[in-house]
Design a protein around this motif. Structure first.
Motif, PDB file in Angstrom:
ATOM      1  N   SER A   1       0.782  -1.208   0.140  1.00 46.06           N
ATOM      2  CA  SER A   1      -0.092   0.208   0.102  1.00 46.06           C
ATOM      3  C   SER A   1       0.908   1.213   0.044  1.00 46.06           C
ATOM      4  CB  SER A   1      -0.721  -0.019   1.301  1.00 46.06           C
ATOM      5  OG  SER A   1      -1.623   1.211   1.333  1.00 46.06           O
ATOM      6  N   ARG A   2       0.844   2.011  -1.074  1.00 45.66           N
ATOM      7  CA  ARG A   2       1.473   3.414  -1.168  1.00 45.66           C
ATOM      8  C   ARG A   2       1.198   4.282  -0.161  1.00 45.66           C
ATOM      9  NH1 ARG A   2       1.777   5.707  -7.070  1.00 45.66           N
ATOM     10  NH2 ARG A   2       3.131   6.808  -6.026  1.00 45.66           N
ATOM     11  N   GLU A   3      -0.083   4.213   0.267  1.00 44.32           N
ATOM     12  CA  GLU A   3      -0.325   5.378   1.135  1.00 44.32           C
ATOM     13  C   GLU A   3       0.096   4.985   2.638  1.00 44.32           C
ATOM     14  OE1 GLU A   3      -2.412   3.627  -0.837  1.00 44.32           O
ATOM     15  OE2 GLU A   3      -3.312   5.026  -2.136  1.00 44.32           O
ATOM     16  N   LEU A   4       0.072   3.554   2.951  1.00 45.23           N
ATOM     17  CA  LEU A   4       0.399   3.123   4.292  1.00 45.23           C
ATOM     18  C   LEU A   4       2.038   3.448   4.375  1.00 45.23           C
ATOM     19  CD1 LEU A   4      -1.339  -0.049   5.146  1.00 45.23           C
ATOM     20  CD2 LEU A   4      -1.561   2.168   6.267  1.00 45.23           C
ATOM     21  N   PHE A   5       2.671   3.046   3.199  1.00 50.28           N
ATOM     22  CA  PHE A   5       4.195   3.396   3.141  1.00 50.28           C
ATOM     23  C   PHE A   5       4.380   4.764   3.431  1.00 50.28           C
ATOM     24  CE2 PHE A   5       8.517   3.857   1.298  1.00 50.28           C
ATOM     25  CZ  PHE A   5       8.954   2.593   2.214  1.00 50.28           C
ATOM     26  N   THR A   6       3.799   5.760   2.983  1.00 48.80           N
ATOM     27  CA  THR A   6       3.948   7.030   2.827  1.00 48.80           C
ATOM     28  C   THR A   6       3.724   7.659   4.460  1.00 48.80           C
ATOM     29  OG1 THR A   6       3.389   7.434   0.542  1.00 48.80           O
ATOM     30  CG2 THR A   6       3.471   9.536   2.000  1.00 48.80           C
ATOM     31  N   LEU A   7       2.320   7.162   4.743  1.00 45.83           N
ATOM     32  CA  LEU A   7       2.220   7.592   6.218  1.00 45.83           C
ATOM     33  C   LEU A   7       3.040   7.232   7.136  1.00 45.83           C
ATOM     34  CD1 LEU A   7      -1.659   7.055   6.173  1.00 45.83           C
ATOM     35  CD2 LEU A   7      -0.584   9.206   6.403  1.00 45.83           C
TER      36      LEU A   7
END
Length: 418
Positions: free
Chosen positions: A223-229
């Motif tokens: 998940s790109r979102e989880l990695f960024t977060l």
């Protein structure tokens, strides 16, 4: 609710005007940072028209400082620094000392400041902007060469000095009229340095093992979102811990980036955090512009010229003398000198800290900001002058040219490799 929309108005006003003035600065062949600072002046309390929330903007700027320092840590390469350490370390320390003494002399004997205020002003004038430097080196296609490595290594040392200074200044600076207990001060400084050393050790040892494992676990979610977060949560979380321990967001953010850089996914972390770093870096410069009273240019023109002279002439001459002492060729010396003939983000941070500690007056703060704005604007012309004096460099035969125009804050931090 009277201030329910202040966040939205501040963000909209900051981003829209920063874009408009940044584009204008770019068209005029100036650094976009000049445009961001001017945008801050336009929405600040010292000019007519819309005024952004002056209480909210500094908090947004603090996030910008955290992400800027996080970016410095992400791109900090001990290997690159070690390659040029014989010049960069003594050179940076010597140039900081010279500029600080020149600033102190100007402040003490010409501007009639106190010793503490004059020293702090000189120290703020001694450190150049990494953002401006790398932007100039990219446009000249010198980042990857020997000159670029020396100039970037020089500024890395300055950045490290500033990180330490941001931790130590609140203890060293005392309000005017307060007697200084040297014994208690020495004990506090020693205890703080010990805590910093322990914190750095824990971060490098424990964080160096836990953070790569954590990033890999997050990456397995795909998940790109989880990695960024996750990257942002780590950066902001460690910065908050450092602030709780040392009242310094900068130290924790820098260490978070440094540890993350050593992990296998450090490059991905840098890539994911870049857009947010860009956005909040812009807000940081806008908020600095909001604090600037442009009338200082009318009230104290000679003082502004004196401070600007230290930045452009004093620091450049010191750099030329130091590089010559180390046997560097004429062209390298002039390029390093031009690279240092400006001040930027760390000078702003130091000036703001000085005001908050009561060590700097608002007038001196405005002098530093005025000189920064002018030095950033004049830096391209300083480079053109040094090209004539030192000889314009030629790119290596067969070398791949670097893009002159990347994202605005790709140059927030030094490159990872030479």
């Amino acid at each position: 609710m009277p201030h329910a929309d202040s966040l939205i108005l501040t963000l909209v006003g900051g981003f829209v005007l920063a874009f408009a003035f940044g584009m204008l600065a770019h068209r005029l062949k100036l650094s976009p940072l000049v445009g961001y600072l001017v945008a801050g002046v336009v929405v600040g309390p010292y000019t007519a028209g819309f005024v952004a929330d002056t209480e909210l903007a500094p908090q947004l700027a603090e996030i910008g400082v955290i992400l800027l320092m996080f970016g410095v840590g992400l791109h900090f390469s001990p290997k690159d620094l070690m390659q040029v350490r014989k010049v960069a370390v003594p050179g940076a320390l010597g140039q900081i000392a010279v500029a600080t003494v020149l600033g102190w002399a100007l402040g003490r004997f010409v501007l009639k400041l106190t010793d503490v205020e004059a020293l702090l002003m000189g120290f703020a004038l001694s450190v150049a902007s990494t953002v401006v430097l790398l932007r100039a080196l990219e446009e000249r296609k010198q980042v990857k060469g020997e000159i670029g490595r020396i100039a970037v290594g020089w500024l890395i040392v300055e950045d490290l000095v500033i990180v330490i200074a941001l931790v130590m200044l609140p203890m060293v600076v005392v309000p005017a009229g307060t007697p200084m207990d040297l014994g208690a001060l020495g004990a506090n400084v020693g205890w703080t340095l010990l805590k910093v050393a322990l914190f750095v050790g824990v971060m490098l040892v424990v964080g160096g093992r836990v953070m790569p494992w954590l990033l890999i676990r997050i990456a397995h979610t795909k998940s790109r979102e989880l990695f960024t977060l996750g990257v942002l949560a780590i950066a902001l979380g460690i910065a908050w811990v450092a602030y709780f321990l040392f009242h310094s967001f900068a130290l924790g953010a820098f260490l978070a980036g440094l540890v993350m850089n050593a992990s296998p996914l450090g490059h991905n972390a840098a890539e994911r955090s870049l857009p947010l770093r860009d956005a909040f870096a812009v807000l940081f410069f806008v908020s600095v512009g909001m604090l600037f009273d442009p009338m200082i240019l009318v009230r104290e023109p000679w003082a502004v010229l004196g401070v600007l002279g230290i930045i452009i002439v004093g620091k450049s001459v010191a750099a030329l003398a130091i590089t010559k002492q180390f046997g560097l060729d004429r062209r390298t010396g002039f390029t390093v000198a031009a690279s240092l003939a400006q001040i930027g983000e760390f000078s702003f941070i130091l000036a703001a800290l000085g005001v908050s500690l009561g060590a700097l007056s608002r007038e001196t703060h405005d002098l530093i900001l005025a000189a920064a704005l002018l030095s950033i604007s004049l830096n391209p012309f300083v480079f053109k002058l040094t090209d004539r004096l030192g000889g314009k460099p030629k790119p290596p035969r067969g070398a791949e040219p670097e893009a002159a125009d990347g994202p605005v804050t790709d140059a927030v931090s030094p490159p990872t490799s030479a």
